[in-house]
Motif scaffolding. Structure first.
Motif, PDB file in Angstrom:
ATOM      1  N   GLY A 121      17.004 -12.718  15.341  1.00 50.31           N
ATOM      2  CA  GLY A 121      16.755 -11.366  14.815  1.00 50.31           C
ATOM      3  C   GLY A 121      17.862 -10.943  13.859  1.00 50.31           C
ATOM      4  N   GLN A 122      18.955 -11.708  13.860  1.00 49.43           N
ATOM      5  CA  GLN A 122      20.019 -11.420  12.880  1.00 49.43           C
ATOM      6  C   GLN A 122      19.728 -12.253  11.629  1.00 49.43           C
ATOM      7  OE1 GLN A 122      22.381  -8.938  13.266  1.00 49.43           O
ATOM      8  NE2 GLN A 122      20.928  -8.526  14.912  1.00 49.43           N
ATOM      9  N   LYS A 123      20.581 -13.246  11.354  1.00 54.26           N
ATOM     10  CA  LYS A 123      20.356 -14.027  10.137  1.00 54.26           C
ATOM     11  C   LYS A 123      18.984 -14.726  10.166  1.00 54.26           C
ATOM     12  CE  LYS A 123      22.223 -18.144   8.935  1.00 54.26           C
ATOM     13  NZ  LYS A 123      23.354 -19.064   8.877  1.00 54.26           N
ATOM     14  N   VAL A 124      18.620 -15.196  11.327  1.00 53.82           N
ATOM     15  CA  VAL A 124      17.332 -15.880  11.466  1.00 53.82           C
ATOM     16  C   VAL A 124      16.414 -15.046  12.362  1.00 53.82           C
ATOM     17  CG1 VAL A 124      16.191 -18.005  12.217  1.00 53.82           C
ATOM     18  CG2 VAL A 124      18.530 -18.096  11.348  1.00 53.82           C
ATOM     19  N   GLY A 125      15.194 -14.814  11.909  1.00 56.67           N
ATOM     20  CA  GLY A 125      14.277 -14.019  12.727  1.00 56.67           C
ATOM     21  C   GLY A 125      12.846 -14.449  12.520  1.00 56.67           C
ATOM     22  N   TYR A 126      11.959 -13.780  13.236  1.00 57.59           N
ATOM     23  CA  TYR A 126      10.533 -14.060  13.031  1.00 57.59           C
ATOM     24  C   TYR A 126       9.752 -12.758  13.078  1.00 57.59           C
ATOM     25  CZ  TYR A 126       9.708 -13.416  18.053  1.00 57.59           C
ATOM     26  OH  TYR A 126       9.613 -12.884  19.316  1.00 57.59           O
ATOM     27  N   ALA A 127       8.589 -12.778  12.496  1.00 57.31           N
ATOM     28  CA  ALA A 127       7.682 -11.636  12.597  1.00 57.31           C
ATOM     29  C   ALA A 127       6.268 -12.176  12.713  1.00 57.31           C
ATOM     30  CB  ALA A 127       7.800 -10.742  11.379  1.00 57.31           C
ATOM     31  N   ILE A 128       5.586 -11.748  13.763  1.00 52.19           N
ATOM     32  CA  ILE A 128       4.183 -12.118  13.916  1.00 52.19           C
ATOM     33  C   ILE A 128       3.445 -10.825  14.226  1.00 52.19           C
ATOM     34  CG2 ILE A 128       4.623 -14.470  14.733  1.00 52.19           C
ATOM     35  CD1 ILE A 128       4.282 -13.523  17.563  1.00 52.19           C
ATOM     36  N   ARG A 129       2.127 -10.861  14.169  1.00 46.78           N
ATOM     37  CA  ARG A 129       1.377  -9.645  14.452  1.00 46.78           C
ATOM     38  C   ARG A 129       1.776  -9.156  15.841  1.00 46.78           C
ATOM     39  NH1 ARG A 129      -5.105  -9.095  15.209  1.00 46.78           N
ATOM     40  NH2 ARG A 129      -4.648 -10.433  16.968  1.00 46.78           N
ATOM     41  N   PHE A 130       2.069  -7.916  15.964  1.00 43.75           N
ATOM     42  CA  PHE A 130       2.442  -7.290  17.227  1.00 43.75           C
ATOM     43  C   PHE A 130       3.848  -7.664  17.724  1.00 43.75           C
ATOM     44  CE2 PHE A 130      -2.331  -7.941  18.092  1.00 43.75           C
ATOM     45  CZ  PHE A 130      -2.659  -6.780  17.421  1.00 43.75           C
ATOM     46  N   ASP A 131       4.662  -8.297  16.934  1.00 45.92           N
ATOM     47  CA  ASP A 131       6.014  -8.643  17.409  1.00 45.92           C
ATOM     48  C   ASP A 131       6.947  -8.941  16.228  1.00 45.92           C
ATOM     49  OD1 ASP A 131       8.187  -9.455  18.878  1.00 45.92           O
ATOM     50  OD2 ASP A 131       7.253 -11.268  19.709  1.00 45.92           O
ATOM     51  N   ASP A 132       7.895  -8.030  15.983  1.00 45.05           N
ATOM     52  CA  ASP A 132       8.796  -8.195  14.843  1.00 45.05           C
ATOM     53  C   ASP A 132      10.226  -8.398  15.332  1.00 45.05           C
ATOM     54  OD1 ASP A 132      10.256  -8.106  12.534  1.00 45.05           O
ATOM     55  OD2 ASP A 132       9.456  -6.200  11.818  1.00 45.05           O
ATOM     56  N   MET A 133      10.779  -9.578  15.102  1.00 44.69           N
ATOM     57  CA  MET A 133      12.157  -9.859  15.513  1.00 44.69           C
ATOM     58  C   MET A 133      13.000 -10.116  14.263  1.00 44.69           C
ATOM     59  SD  MET A 133      13.324  -9.772  18.500  1.00 44.69           S
ATOM     60  CE  MET A 133      14.447 -11.040  19.016  1.00 44.69           C
ATOM     61  N   SER A 135      15.735  -8.090  11.196  1.00 44.77           N
ATOM     62  CA  SER A 135      16.541  -6.909  10.933  1.00 44.77           C
ATOM     63  C   SER A 135      16.920  -6.948   9.461  1.00 44.77           C
ATOM     64  CB  SER A 135      17.799  -6.945  11.799  1.00 44.77           C
ATOM     65  OG  SER A 135      18.541  -8.109  11.462  1.00 44.77           O
ATOM     66  N   ALA A 136      17.701  -5.949   9.031  1.00 47.13           N
ATOM     67  CA  ALA A 136      18.097  -5.901   7.614  1.00 47.13           C
ATOM     68  C   ALA A 136      18.923  -7.131   7.249  1.00 47.13           C
ATOM     69  CB  ALA A 136      18.880  -4.631   7.352  1.00 47.13           C
ATOM     70  N   SER A 137      19.577  -7.740   8.250  1.00 49.81           N
ATOM     71  CA  SER A 137      20.413  -8.892   7.893  1.00 49.81           C
ATOM     72  C   SER A 137      19.665 -10.230   7.946  1.00 49.81           C
ATOM     73  CB  SER A 137      21.658  -8.929   8.788  1.00 49.81           C
ATOM     74  OG  SER A 137      21.278  -8.777  10.122  1.00 49.81           O
ATOM     75  N   THR A 138      18.376 -10.193   8.268  1.00 50.46           N
ATOM     76  CA  THR A 138      17.618 -11.459   8.335  1.00 50.46           C
ATOM     77  C   THR A 138      17.464 -12.093   6.955  1.00 50.46           C
ATOM     78  OG1 THR A 138      16.416 -10.654  10.256  1.00 50.46           O
ATOM     79  CG2 THR A 138      15.453 -12.522   9.088  1.00 50.46           C
ATOM     80  N   ARG A 139      17.836 -13.344   6.866  1.00 44.49           N
ATOM     81  CA  ARG A 139      17.738 -14.075   5.594  1.00 44.49           C
ATOM     82  C   ARG A 139      16.758 -15.239   5.672  1.00 44.49           C
ATOM     83  NH1 ARG A 139      18.752 -10.274   4.256  1.00 44.49           N
ATOM     84  NH2 ARG A 139      20.546  -9.332   3.278  1.00 44.49           N
ATOM     85  N   ILE A 140      16.559 -15.781   6.886  1.00 45.18           N
ATOM     86  CA  ILE A 140      15.533 -16.806   7.058  1.00 45.18           C
ATOM     87  C   ILE A 140      14.503 -16.205   8.003  1.00 45.18           C
ATOM     88  CG2 ILE A 140      14.990 -19.129   7.889  1.00 45.18           C
ATOM     89  CD1 ILE A 140      17.848 -19.960   7.247  1.00 45.18           C
ATOM     90  N   LYS A 141      13.319 -15.956   7.453  1.00 42.67           N
ATOM     91  CA  LYS A 141      12.318 -15.251   8.251  1.00 42.67           C
ATOM     92  C   LYS A 141      11.076 -16.109   8.417  1.00 42.67           C
ATOM     93  CE  LYS A 141       9.466 -11.096   7.899  1.00 42.67           C
ATOM     94  NZ  LYS A 141       9.359  -9.794   7.226  1.00 42.67           N
ATOM     95  N   TYR A 142      10.790 -16.491   9.666  1.00 46.59           N
ATOM     96  CA  TYR A 142       9.572 -17.234   9.971  1.00 46.59           C
ATOM     97  C   TYR A 142       8.491 -16.219  10.307  1.00 46.59           C
ATOM     98  CZ  TYR A 142      12.351 -21.462  10.115  1.00 46.59           C
ATOM     99  OH  TYR A 142      13.156 -22.515   9.769  1.00 46.59           O
ATOM    100  N   MET A 143       7.302 -16.457   9.833  1.00 46.26           N
ATOM    101  CA  MET A 143       6.213 -15.510  10.121  1.00 46.26           C
ATOM    102  C   MET A 143       4.879 -16.219  10.003  1.00 46.26           C
ATOM    103  SD  MET A 143       6.649 -13.488   6.589  1.00 46.26           S
ATOM    104  CE  MET A 143       7.616 -14.502   5.519  1.00 46.26           C
ATOM    105  N   THR A 144       3.836 -15.531  10.441  1.00 45.42           N
ATOM    106  CA  THR A 144       2.510 -16.140  10.271  1.00 45.42           C
ATOM    107  C   THR A 144       2.047 -15.863   8.841  1.00 45.42           C
ATOM    108  OG1 THR A 144       1.581 -14.129  11.165  1.00 45.42           O
ATOM    109  CG2 THR A 144       1.782 -15.984  12.659  1.00 45.42           C
TER     110      THR A 144
END
Ligand code: CDP
Ligand code: MG
Length: 719
Positions: A121-133, A135-144
């Motif tokens: 949720g900091q530098k590395v995070g994920y976001a999927i429907r109904f669940d966002d992990m 933050s403003a500092s996320t630089r690598i974001k995995y998502m659907t």
């Protein structure tokens, strides 16, 4: 006993395949390493590690890059890190990585956060429907892929991303295909405006649109005042279909990352199997009792099937002598809570054999270490759309040859392995070479809504990588019109259409929520839509069928399954709230799990439904919909269901079979429905599932006159 050696299922033809043999040894493992060191060691030994510099260089020199590499070579976990350290986030840009599956987005993000030694949720995070992990500092974001499409509704230029990696592109989900089309024009738009501040002239209605494939200027409003930088696109795929993507992106450069694959013995059955679940069970035990050390990966079609196999494995294990019981099962499917999903990556307890029961997700999306045996029944659950009837169903279908090869490949990642195909070799020859892209076999209503909301009105003219069937487009436009989302000119309607496009749900569910807010029963509809969004709330193990039916009767409503689901949710809520008064939150949750077990309710599914509920509640609140309850007036609620699911209405025929009014299709009520026996005259249903028969699931009794009243555009009485 289960492992009868004379059983035909145990007679396999042995047929060695010639696979590339890579003689390199695995990463050194030893207790002297800490977990962190071991992970770093593993990273360095991945095939992709040797080409890190080259990949970064190529990404720097090419706007679009296609990367093809064997599953497990390190694409998903490593490339985003290489790009991060290669300076691609320097100006605060984010590297977005899309996955077709939620589980993959979550599990990979966790792994990468760990590899980077940062909190998720900091530098590395994920976001999927109904669940966002994130933050403003996320630089690598995995998502659907679906989530990125939704982000485009708010920020059509996807301006926060410096790089977008479309991973698992070979899966060709409908979201991936739409995303590729969108990204192509976003990329062109961003190069066009690169380093210029976007301003005023977009408001003059100057159309760029079609002739140069950039985004319509009216869409750029949210980007006003911003400086856009060019967008880097990377398409990653596990199979060798790079040319399709390369051609689509105007001859983009394609690179192949060498994988590591040991030989895999492919074994077929002599005869076709009538019951692949049973055949899978027998094979699991055959491997367990006869084969050398190594974990087993079993491909099944869905949560329900996985959970039933899991129970049966444990039951049969108990019948084995004590020394043979060292086997543990690990399920993995997309709606499994993420901490449970992560268990699949952990080693089994010492001396135990690990058996992973997985959906298609383990085919390429996630790489699980330690697999030596693969059990492949050769089937998969897939969305199938019949453009003639306008009905989508979830069917169990045969895999393609490409899928079968991917599956067997999972056994040869770390050493030679074996793949048990639960069908004869002659069957394999009949499989399609590759899987048909989902866009050619699904209901397009939701996609069309999203494209319309993005200002893309001409659906047939959209630059799809592969054009969907024209009849399917027309069908979907028709049903959106009937639901009130489109005008006769196929423009998004101001209220319903706009609202439906904003909700992350299938159009009929969104319609139900919008109508419920008008009819003052949104509180109930939120619960029912959440419960319908998850797989199998009830479970009925074969050996306890009577008990489970009795349990269901405590909740069942004579009006149908929707009200039954409402009763279950409310009863569980009441139980939990009461428990929380005297117990800690953890203890109350634990008691709830026990309550679920006693009542034959799937606690995982229920928990998932609760999560979905809180998310969609937030969505509808943000949209300003009124959440009120209809109290005991269930008539209002059923009228609301009739007014939103009218495209799924069916009438009983003299022989007890139902005719779907919109298509004329003949279907039967699924035996799991509370209305299976009472068979009301007129019903609406949620889903069509096809096995040997066409079954409809989740049924509610309605009045035919309501249909005429609430959906006159479909059922208006002719003068
Ligand atoms: O994307 P690709 O299939 O090329 O590979 P990956 O997902 O990046 O995985 C590379 C390696 O990381 C795998 O071989 C796994 O052993 C390891 N991995 C893991 O141990 N745990 C995870 N949650 C994900 C990957
Ligand atoms: Mg991958």
């Amino acid at each position: 006993m289960a492992t009868n050696n004379n059983h035909p299922q145990n007679n396999y033809n042995n047929n060695n395949t010639k696979n590339n043999i890579d003689q390199q040894n695995q990463a050194a493992k030893g207790d002297i390493f800490t977990r962190r060191q071991r992970i770093q060691q593993q990273r360095k030994s991945l095939p992709i590690a040797s080409v890190e510099k080259r990949l970064v260089e190529e990404a720097r020199n090419n706007d679009t890059l296609i990367i093809v590499g064997e599953t497990g070579s390190g694409k998903t976990t490593q490339l985003p890190q290489y790009l991060f350290y290669g300076g691609f986030c320097r100006d605060g840009g984010v590297i977005g990585v899309t996955q077709p599956r939620r589980v993959a987005a979550v599990s990979v993000a966790k792994r990468v956060a760990e590899e980077c030694g940062v909190a998720l949720g900091q530098k590395v995070g994920y976001a999927i429907r109904f669940d966002d992990m994130t933050s403003a500092s996320t630089r690598i974001k995995y998502m659907t892929d679906g989530l990125l499409l939704r982000e485009a509704l708010l920020d059509p230029c996807l301006s926060k991303y410096s790089v977008i990696i479309v991973d698992e592109a070979h899966e060709r989900t409908v979201h991936t295909d739409v995303l590729l089309g969108l990204l192509k024009s976003v990329q062109k738009t961003r190069s066009r405006y690169a380093n210029k501040v976007i301003n005023g002239h977009a408001q003059n209605g100057l159309l760029l649109g079609a002739e140069n494939d950039t985004l319509h200027t009216s869409l750029l409003k949210p980007c006003h005042g911003k400086k856009l930088s060019p967008l880097k696109l990377i398409i990653m795929s596990a199979s060798l279909d790079a040319w399709v993507f390369s051609e689509y992106f105007g001859g983009a450069r394609a690179l192949h990352v060498q994988g590591r694959q040991y030989p895999v013995d492919i074994l077929y059955t002599h005869q076709p199997e009538s019951d692949y679940v049973d055949a899978a069970l027998i094979t699991i035990f055959q491997i367990h009792l006869e084969e050398s050390h190594g974990d087993v990966l079993v491909f099944l079609t869905g949560q329900e099937e996985i959970e039933s196999v899991e129970r049966l494995v444990h039951e049969r294990l108990r019948q084995l002598p004590e020394g043979y019981q060292k086997l543990s099962t690990f399920p993995i499917f997309s709606s499994l809570p993420s901490e449970k999903q992560m268990k699949v990556f952990m080693p089994a307890p010492a001396g135990f054999r690990k058996v992973i029961l997985a959906t298609n997700i383990a085919e390429t999306s996630v790489t699980i270490p330690g697999i030596k045996y693969v059990v492949d029944p050769g089937v998969v659950k897939a969305r199938i759309y019949d453009a003639d009837t306008g009905i989508e169903s979830l069917d169990i279908v045969k895999t393609s040859k490409a899928q079968a090869l991917q599956r067997s490949g999972r056994a040869g990642r770390e050493g030679p392995g074996k793949c048990f195909r639960l069908y004869p070799e002659s069957e394999f020859a009949k499989f399609e070479d590759s899987t048909t892209p989902e866009i050619k076999r699904c209901d397009l209503s939701h996609v069309i809504l999203q494209l319309k909301a993005l200002g893309i009105d001409d659906i047939t003219g959209f630059d799809f990588i592969e054009k969907p069937n024209r009849t399917a487009i027309i069908r979907s436009l028709e049903s959106l019109f009937l639901l009130g989302a489109l005008t006769e000119e196929s423009k998004l309607t101001d209220l319903v259409g706009q609202q439906m496009a904003r909700l992350p749900l299938e159009p009929m569910y969104s319609k139900a929520l919008i109508l419920a807010s008008q009819l003052n029963c949104l509180e109930e509809m939120l619960i029912v839509v959440s419960m319908l969004s998850v797989e199998s709330i009830f479970y009925a193990p074969r050996e306890k069928l009577e008990e489970s039916r009795a349990a269901l009767r405590c909740f069942s409503s004579p009006e149908g399954d929707h009200l039954t689901l409402l009763n279950v949710y409310r009863a569980s809520n009441e139980f939990l709230e009461k428990n929380k008064l005297t117990n800690s939150k953890e203890k109350a949750e634990k008691n709830l799990r026990k309550w679920c077990k006693d009542n034959f309710i799937n606690s995982r599914s229920l928990r998932h439904a609760r999560d979905v509920h809180s998310q969609i509640q937030r969505n509808v609140e943000q949209m300003g919909l009124r959440i009120a309850s209809c109290g005991d007036d269930m008539l209002v609620f059923r009228r609301c269901l009739a007014g939103s699911f009218f495209l799924n209405a069916a009438l009983k025929q003299p022989d007890g079979i139902y005719r779907i009014l919109s298509s004329g299709l003949m279907v039967q009520i699924h035996p799991s429905s509370v209305l299976f026996r009472s068979k009301p005259e007129c019903i609406i249903f949620d889903k069509l599932v096809r096995t040997n028969n066409s079954y409809i699931r989740n049924i509610c009794r309605v009045d035919y006159l309501w249909l005429a009243e609430l959906a006159p555009q479909c059922y208006g009485l002719q003068e």
